[in-house]
Enzyme design. Structure first.
Site, mmCIF file in Angstrom:
data_model
loop_
_atom_site.group_PDB
_atom_site.id
_atom_site.type_symbol
_atom_site.label_atom_id
_atom_site.label_comp_id
_atom_site.label_asym_id
_atom_site.label_seq_id
_atom_site.Cartn_x
_atom_site.Cartn_y
_atom_site.Cartn_z
ATOM 1 N N CYS A 148 0.827 -1.219 0.000
ATOM 2 C CA CYS A 148 0.000 0.000 0.000
ATOM 3 C C CYS A 148 0.854 1.257 0.000
ATOM 4 O O CYS A 148 0.659 2.158 -0.826
ATOM 5 C CB CYS A 148 -0.914 -0.031 1.225
ATOM 6 S SG CYS A 148 -0.065 -0.555 2.736
ATOM 7 N N HIS A 194 -2.815 4.986 6.566
ATOM 8 C CA HIS A 194 -1.490 5.599 6.754
ATOM 9 C C HIS A 194 -1.565 7.081 6.390
ATOM 10 O O HIS A 194 -2.429 7.510 5.598
ATOM 11 C CB HIS A 194 -0.448 4.969 5.831
ATOM 12 C CG HIS A 194 -0.334 3.473 5.925
ATOM 13 N ND1 HIS A 194 -0.142 2.795 7.101
ATOM 14 C CD2 HIS A 194 -0.353 2.516 4.953
ATOM 15 C CE1 HIS A 194 -0.057 1.493 6.859
ATOM 16 N NE2 HIS A 194 -0.187 1.293 5.564
HETATM 17 N N1 LIG Z 1 -3.717 -5.519 5.050
HETATM 18 C C1 LIG Z 1 -3.214 -4.555 4.337
HETATM 19 O O1 LIG Z 1 -3.418 -3.373 4.610
HETATM 20 C C2 LIG Z 1 -2.401 -4.868 3.119
HETATM 21 C C3 LIG Z 1 -2.172 -3.834 2.224
HETATM 22 C C4 LIG Z 1 -1.447 -4.105 1.053
HETATM 23 C C5 LIG Z 1 -0.910 -5.359 0.850
HETATM 24 N N2 LIG Z 1 -1.127 -6.346 1.787
HETATM 25 C C6 LIG Z 1 -0.558 -7.663 1.496
HETATM 26 O O2 LIG Z 1 -1.606 -8.518 1.056
HETATM 27 C C7 LIG Z 1 -1.336 -9.867 1.456
HETATM 28 C C8 LIG Z 1 -2.510 -10.361 2.273
HETATM 29 O O3 LIG Z 1 -2.629 -9.562 3.436
HETATM 30 P P1 LIG Z 1 -4.007 -9.429 4.220
HETATM 31 O O4 LIG Z 1 -3.843 -8.236 5.099
HETATM 32 O O5 LIG Z 1 -5.154 -9.515 3.315
HETATM 33 O O6 LIG Z 1 -3.959 -10.729 5.133
HETATM 34 P P2 LIG Z 1 -5.150 -11.315 6.030
HETATM 35 O O7 LIG Z 1 -4.500 -11.989 7.175
HETATM 36 O O8 LIG Z 1 -6.198 -10.305 6.275
HETATM 37 O O9 LIG Z 1 -5.825 -12.418 5.073
HETATM 38 C C9 LIG Z 1 -5.157 -13.583 4.699
HETATM 39 C C10 LIG Z 1 -6.183 -14.653 4.377
HETATM 40 O O10 LIG Z 1 -5.478 -15.805 3.902
HETATM 41 C C11 LIG Z 1 -5.964 -16.957 4.584
HETATM 42 N N3 LIG Z 1 -4.897 -17.972 4.602
HETATM 43 C C12 LIG Z 1 -3.914 -18.169 5.515
HETATM 44 N N4 LIG Z 1 -3.129 -19.187 5.142
HETATM 45 C C13 LIG Z 1 -3.612 -19.658 3.950
HETATM 46 C C14 LIG Z 1 -3.237 -20.701 3.063
HETATM 47 N N5 LIG Z 1 -2.167 -21.469 3.303
HETATM 48 N N6 LIG Z 1 -3.978 -20.898 1.944
HETATM 49 C C15 LIG Z 1 -5.075 -20.115 1.677
HETATM 50 N N7 LIG Z 1 -5.474 -19.127 2.501
HETATM 51 C C16 LIG Z 1 -4.752 -18.885 3.622
HETATM 52 C C17 LIG Z 1 -6.387 -16.446 5.951
HETATM 53 O O11 LIG Z 1 -7.307 -17.319 6.570
HETATM 54 C C18 LIG Z 1 -6.997 -15.090 5.596
HETATM 55 O O12 LIG Z 1 -8.358 -15.214 5.257
HETATM 56 C C19 LIG Z 1 0.003 -9.807 2.204
HETATM 57 O O13 LIG Z 1 1.043 -10.010 1.278
HETATM 58 C C20 LIG Z 1 0.052 -8.367 2.688
HETATM 59 O O14 LIG Z 1 1.366 -7.929 2.949
HETATM 60 C C21 LIG Z 1 -1.879 -6.124 2.896
#
Ligand SMILES: NC(=O)c1ccc[n+]([C@@H]2O[C@H](COP(=O)([O-])OP(=O)(O)OC[C@H]3O[C@@H](n4cnc5c(N)ncnc54)[C@H](O)[C@@H]3O)[C@@H](O)[C@H]2O)c1
Length: 356
Positions: A145, A225
């Site tokens: 982000c 942020h």
């Molecule tokens: N949260 C943010 O603000 C944000 C912003 C930009 C990028 N990201 C990136 O996006 C990605 C996801 O982050 P998020 O915040 O959505 O995470 P999150 O924890 O909210 O969601 C992850 C999901 O994946 C599932 N999961 C866990 N292990 C798994 C597996 N082995 N197979 C399938 N599903 C599985 C979890 O149950 C959950 O539903 C990361 O790389 C993060 O760095 C996050």
């Protein structure tokens, strides 16, 4: 007339990013969501089904656990990959990297998110900067982000020939709202232990020419942020020129404190009032009235909705990998139209230069 085929998309991981990506895919006329894979069996998996999506388990064990929990599953992740052309991996940091081998074995194109390293795909993506180099590739990584916001804003200044170097301080939200009972900080500020923080070098994975240094501090809130930037311009410029440069990006929204938008919470409330899913702010919301130019120095601040800003980029990344749209500006326009991204967040005239 024969309808062009829709790109068949899978989403792996239905958390903060995955559920927003799934909803965004559903809103594109040239994509179809084949299903969603996850590991959980609680309300989150039920919401997949209630949203009308097919639910898959990461492994046979996860499928069995889902069925035990009364969830109607359509099979394993491998089954889902077999039905799809592009998979968007939205699993937590570092898990996606472990899935890369399975994607390659399957010969499916894949989009990773910013928690993974550049090396996992060898390519990092921000639509307005490097869509062209993504077309037809097997994989890319939509950067985080913060990095997305940095590349969007600095690319706009660069396109206008105004950017020499940029130095930014990032106030980072401590955790996401849905998990703030588990992690986060209270009553303190936590500086990142190293300068530069990782976001500047990460922006250079998209555009190696950017001269950018970032510093970051974690703050005790969960909304979004806030960035403060100090930019050395290539020459003296007017405020109007700088605002004109930012307006060349359809994903930078100029806002004004005077319009009742003095803080992160008011911008988020506006997104809720607009009826955006999850109150998503897809744009970088940059305060036009606060922005200052002093000779060849530029100062500004903006808000990044960490949960939402990467969603339009992810949609464009899918199109670029699929190779269905070769022109980045066409893909950006299509994505913007489907997600309701318009020149102004609240209506005509907003974001016009404010002279003080
Ligand atoms: N949260 C943010 O603000 C944000 C912003 C930009 C990028 N990201 C990136 O996006 C990605 C996801 O982050 P998020 O915040 O959505 O995470 P999150 O924890 O909210 O969601 C992850 C999901 O994946 C599932 N999961 C866990 N292990 C798994 C597996 N082995 N197979 C399938 N599903 C599985 C979890 O149950 C959950 O539903 C990361 O790389 C993060 O760095 C996050």
């Amino acid at each position: 007339m024969i309808e062009p085929q829709k790109t068949r998309v899978a989403v792996n991981g239905y958390g903060v990013i995955g559920k927003r990506v799934a909803a965004a895919v559903m809103s594109q006329s040239d994509m179809t969501l084949q299903g969603v894979s996850d590991v959980v069996t609680d309300w989150r998996a039920h919401m997949v089904l209630q949203s009308g999506f097919r639910l898959f388990g990461a492994t046979a064990q996860h499928v069995a656990a889902m069925r035990d929990a009364g969830l109607d599953t359509a099979g394993t992740l491998d089954d889902l990959l077999g039905k799809s052309e592009v998979v968007v991996d939205c699993t937590p940091k570092r898990i996606a990297a472990q899935n890369v081998e399975a994607y390659r074995r399957r010969g499916i194109k894949f989009v990773l998110q910013g928690g993974e390293k550049h090396a996992a795909t060898g390519h990092s993506f921000v639509a307005e900067c490097n869509y062209g180099s993504t077309v037809g590739r097997d994989a890319t990584r939509v950067v985080s982000c913060n990095t997305t916001s940095i590349v969007r804003t600095l690319s706009a200044l660069k396109r206008a020939g105004l950017l020499r170097r940029a130095r930014g301080t990032l106030l980072r939200r401590a955790t996401d709202p849905w998990e703030s009972h588990e992690t986060g900080i209270m009553n303190t500020l936590v500086p990142e232990p190293e300068i530069p923080s990782h976001q500047g070098p990460d922006a250079q994975t998209v555009d190696p020419e950017l001269d950018v240094v970032t510093m970051a501090v974690k703050v005790p809130e969960t909304l979004a942020h806030l960035h403060y930037w100090s930019v050395q311009l290539t020459r003296q410029a007017s405020k109007d020129e700088v605002l004109g440069a930012f307006r060349t990006s359809s994903r930078i929204a100029l806002i004004n404190t005077n319009d009742g938008l003095p803080a992160l919470n008011s911008v988020k409330e506006l997104m809720a009032d607009r009826g955006r899913p999850y109150a998503n702010l897809y744009e970088v919301a940059l305060w036009a009235d606060m922005l200052r130019v002093q000779g060849d120095e530029l100062f500004y601040a903006y808000m990044v909705d960490n949960q939402a800003i990467v969603i339009p980029e992810t949609i464009d990344a899918i199109r670029a990998l699929a190779g269905t749209v070769r022109d980045g500006s066409e893909s950006v326009a299509r994505t913007n139209a489907a997600l309701g991204i318009e020149p102004s967040l609240i209506g005509a005239g907003v974001g016009e230069p404010v002279h003080r």
